[in-house]
Design a protein around this motif. Structure first.
Motif, PDB file in Angstrom:
ATOM      1  N   THR A  52      -2.345  -6.218   4.659  1.00 50.48           N
ATOM      2  CA  THR A  52      -1.793  -4.867   4.739  1.00 50.48           C
ATOM      3  C   THR A  52      -0.859  -4.729   5.933  1.00 50.48           C
TER       4      THR A  52
ATOM      5  N   HIS B   6      -3.110  -9.011  -7.894  1.00 52.34           N
ATOM      6  CA  HIS B   6      -2.696  -8.662  -6.544  1.00 52.34           C
ATOM      7  C   HIS B   6      -1.226  -9.030  -6.343  1.00 52.34           C
TER       8      HIS B   6
ATOM      9  N   PRO C 171     -11.951  -2.666  -2.669  1.00 50.42           N
ATOM     10  CA  PRO C 171     -11.123  -3.779  -2.199  1.00 50.42           C
ATOM     11  C   PRO C 171     -11.698  -5.125  -2.623  1.00 50.42           C
TER      12      PRO C 171
ATOM     13  N   GLU D 281      -7.759  -6.057  -0.082  1.00 48.55           N
ATOM     14  CA  GLU D 281      -7.064  -4.918  -0.674  1.00 48.55           C
ATOM     15  C   GLU D 281      -7.552  -4.743  -2.111  1.00 48.55           C
TER      16      GLU D 281
END
Length: 413
Positions: A6, A234, A290, A296
């Motif tokens: 992130t 992702h 997550p 994430e």
């Protein structure tokens, strides 16, 4: 300390917004003066307009943020629409090549003839390209897998859309029977939905790992792979994703929710024609938690926004992904016949995707399904299909069944 994923995204976002303000006439007036940092970049991003493909094209000349030096033009794949031209700089291509994981395995890409983005820009891993325009090309691909390439290399990774992979797989089963001895280690299925049963079939027949990839040919740096840990997709660190409510684009969707996808490709992966808050027209569902590996929450592709309908209950959405798995695995359901393959015979008819669409004409959601037979002639068999479809999603939905070639404009998943 190594920044988290992130944190990497936020650093890249701040740099991307700064460069866009400096170089793009379109963003110069939209991004306020002052330092753009990782901590304030998300707030600045949220104030920028969303651009769908038409809006992006109309603003294209103003979006450009650097000179035309070393520009190369490529074309999108054309797997989900008409191929579109796009440009890239040497810096973009260098960034893509440096971020690519080269495992040294030879790849066979079952690309269409318009896949200039792959060949022309040299953005694919070392490999061979066979456009499956007819079964003659399927024989060429089969021979490469069975006998090796001209330089003696063996194909180890097979890459294509669901439809391409199915066509070649069934063709080779007809020719050779057992496919597991050819040494294919990975089958990479891109863009289209792959039902659990078909995923299991491919894994068994090829004796290979199955990797599902979601992405965009004009934004190759935003391709997302399905995670083995959380079973969600992702995005890589080269882009930032947002998920917003289609009815209220200023509202972010919470974890576990469904909404419209926005992607921002980060510099230097997109330098000449930045795509910031680009809305490709896809619905996704955010994971409720997550991922332990990525840190994430991932997402699940649900289909095109234009193919989704609301249930009427709290704005919930019904999407192609809710039905494609059950329909793809029902032998009574007709499958799409791709006219790019005019010499395909009935043995390869299973290679298509199920023919259906979601509709709301004001009386509530309906799913329209085309069968291989007339439901008036075979009512009991037709009701079995309707019952399976109704059981696929726990919501009130009408199921309308059609005979062969009676369903108008089925969706392409």
């Amino acid at each position: 300390m190594q920044p988290t994923l992130t944190e990497q995204r936020l650093i890249g976002l701040a740099r991307t917004l700064t460069r866009a303000r400096e170089g793009s006439p379109f963003y110069r007036e939209l991004i306020p003066a002052g330092e753009i940092r990782p901590d304030n970049a998300p707030a600045i991003l949220r104030r920028l307009p969303q651009l769908d493909p038409d809006g992006w094209s109309s603003a294209r000349a103003q979006l450009r943020s650097t000179s035309t030096d070393s520009i190369v033009t490529g074309f999108t794949n054309g797997t989900s629409g008409v191929p579109k031209a796009f440009c890239s700089t040497e810096a973009e291509r260098t960034a893509l090549r440096s971020s690519r994981l080269d495992d040294g395995r030879r790849r066979l890409h079952l690309a269409g003839i318009s896949h200039g983005a792959v060949v022309g820009l040299d953005l694919a891993e070392e490999g061979d390209f066979v456009p499956l325009l007819s079964m003659r090309y399927a024989d060429m691909a089969a021979d490469l897998i069975a006998n090796g390439t001209a330089d003696g290399a063996r194909i180890r990774v097979l890459v294509g859309t669901t439809r391409h992979i199915k066509i070649l797989t069934l063709h080779m089963l007809q020719r050779f029977g057992d496919l597991s001895a050819f040494g294919i280690e990975t089958v990479e299925v891109g863009r289209d939905f792959l039902s659990p049963t078909w995923e299991s079939r491919l894994r068994t027949w090829w004796g290979a790992d199955i990797e599902c990839v979601y992405g965009f040919s004009e934004l190759r740096m935003c391709n997302a792979r399905k995670c083995r840990t959380c079973a969600h997709h992702h995005f890589p660190p080269s882009c930032v994703a947002e998920v917003v409510d289609p009815a209220d684009p200023d509202r972010y969707v919470p974890l576990g929710g469904r909404g419209s996808l926005l992607v921002t490709a980060l510099y230097p992966y997109v330098e000449f024609e930045p795509r910031i808050r680009y809305r490709p027209g896809d619905m996704v569902e955010i994971a409720p938690h997550p991922c332990p590996e990525w840190g994430e929450p991932g997402f699940l592709p649900l289909g095109r926004e234009a193919h989704c309908v609301t249930t009427g209950r709290s704005g919930e959405y019904l999407t192609p992904s809710d039905y494609v798995s059950v329909l793809a695995d029902l032998p009574q359901v007709a499958v799409a016949f791709d006219h790019l393959y005019p010499d395909t015979d009935q043995r390869h008819y299973e290679a298509g995707n199920p023919r259906f669409k979601l509709v709301d004409n004001g009386a509530g959601p309906e799913v329209h399904v085309e069968l291989r037979f007339d439901p008036l002639v075979w009512p009991r068999q037709a009701e079995e299909v309707a019952a399976a479809v109704r059981a696929a999603v726990p919501t009130d939905v009408r199921v309308l069944l059609y005979g062969p070639d009676r369903l108008h404009k089925p969706i392409l998943v």
